[in-house]
Design a protein around this motif. Structure first.
Motif, mmCIF file in Angstrom:
data_model
loop_
_atom_site.group_PDB
_atom_site.id
_atom_site.type_symbol
_atom_site.label_atom_id
_atom_site.label_comp_id
_atom_site.label_asym_id
_atom_site.label_seq_id
_atom_site.Cartn_x
_atom_site.Cartn_y
_atom_site.Cartn_z
ATOM 1 N N THR A 194 43.290 43.383 37.915
ATOM 2 C CA THR A 194 44.388 42.415 37.812
ATOM 3 C C THR A 194 45.404 42.838 36.760
ATOM 4 O O THR A 194 46.605 42.699 36.975
ATOM 5 C CB THR A 194 43.881 40.988 37.507
ATOM 6 N N GLN A 203 33.320 40.914 36.189
ATOM 7 C CA GLN A 203 34.428 40.364 35.404
ATOM 8 C C GLN A 203 35.298 41.484 34.828
ATOM 9 O O GLN A 203 36.525 41.403 34.866
ATOM 10 C CB GLN A 203 33.910 39.480 34.270
ATOM 11 N N GLN A 261 41.351 33.308 51.644
ATOM 12 C CA GLN A 261 41.619 34.550 50.910
ATOM 13 C C GLN A 261 42.522 35.482 51.718
ATOM 14 O O GLN A 261 43.498 36.026 51.201
ATOM 15 C CB GLN A 261 40.294 35.241 50.579
ATOM 16 N N SER A 298 42.999 40.984 42.595
ATOM 17 C CA SER A 298 41.660 40.570 42.151
ATOM 18 C C SER A 298 40.611 41.518 42.725
ATOM 19 O O SER A 298 40.857 42.221 43.714
ATOM 20 C CB SER A 298 41.366 39.142 42.604
ATOM 21 N N HIS A 331 37.239 43.222 37.612
ATOM 22 C CA HIS A 331 38.293 42.297 38.037
ATOM 23 C C HIS A 331 39.467 42.347 37.058
ATOM 24 O O HIS A 331 40.627 42.458 37.467
ATOM 25 C CB HIS A 331 37.736 40.875 38.131
ATOM 26 N N ARG A 332 39.163 42.254 35.781
ATOM 27 C CA ARG A 332 40.215 42.253 34.767
ATOM 28 C C ARG A 332 41.024 43.546 34.805
ATOM 29 O O ARG A 332 42.252 43.526 34.713
ATOM 30 C CB ARG A 332 39.610 42.021 33.380
ATOM 31 N N THR A 351 37.885 40.626 44.307
ATOM 32 C CA THR A 351 37.494 40.204 45.662
ATOM 33 C C THR A 351 38.560 40.576 46.690
ATOM 34 O O THR A 351 38.223 40.958 47.806
ATOM 35 C CB THR A 351 37.170 38.700 45.728
ATOM 36 N N ASP A 352 39.836 40.481 46.329
ATOM 37 C CA ASP A 352 40.891 40.913 47.255
ATOM 38 C C ASP A 352 40.817 42.423 47.476
ATOM 39 O O ASP A 352 40.959 42.898 48.607
ATOM 40 C CB ASP A 352 42.274 40.525 46.733
#
Length: 157
Positions: A37, A30, A80, A43, A33-34, A45-46
């Protein structure tokens, strides 16, 4: 009729190890990710898809192989990759060696995003995990999860 094995319930130490792993990895992902982003509008996952492609010869691989590498289903990965393709970060095409297969390839835009986002990701990995561990703890974690990966790979075969 198959014989049921008795459940080997986790003792207190095993439960502490399991819960710490689950909660820490969830919160670590998390946080990473934050950071990605907030700073790069990508993200985690991207970002991971882009990294997987960047590690391949010619920055490309079959969607089916990418799905396995990502631990994803083909349909979830297709959705995705469709978003990444819409953003101009990857492109898809037929596999020239097997027309039934689809190849996903990193674009110049995808490579540029990786070049700017990678330092943020590595700083986060260092700050929130690697630098908190001694070299011996890092080696222990690496060895433990190599064993887990090996076991899971064998179980899927």
């Amino acid at each position: 009729m198959t014989e049921e094995r008795p459940v080997r319930w986790l003792d207190e130490a095993e439960m502490a190890a399991w819960r710490s792993y689950v909660v820490a990895t969830l919160r670590l992902r998390q946080r990473l990710h934050r950071e990605l982003t907030d700073r790069h509008d990508v993200s985690l996952t991207d970002y991971e898809v882009l990294v997987c492609l960047e590690m391949q010869d010619a920055y490309r691989m079959r969607m089916s192989e990418l799905a396995v590498l990502m631990g994803s289903t083909k349909s979830r990965l297709s959705h995705q990759v469709g978003r990444l393709e819409g953003a101009g970060l990857v492109r898809r095409g037929r596999d020239p060696e097997d027309k039934r297969g689809v190849i996903t390839e990193l674009t110049d835009e995808g490579l540029a995003l990786l070049a700017t986002a990678a330092p943020t990701h590595v700083e986060g990995v260092r700050e929130h995990l690697i630098d908190l561990l001694s070299p011996q703890e890092q080696a222990t974690i690496a060895a433990a999860f190599e064993r887990v990966l090996e076991h899971l790979s064998e179980a899927e075969s």
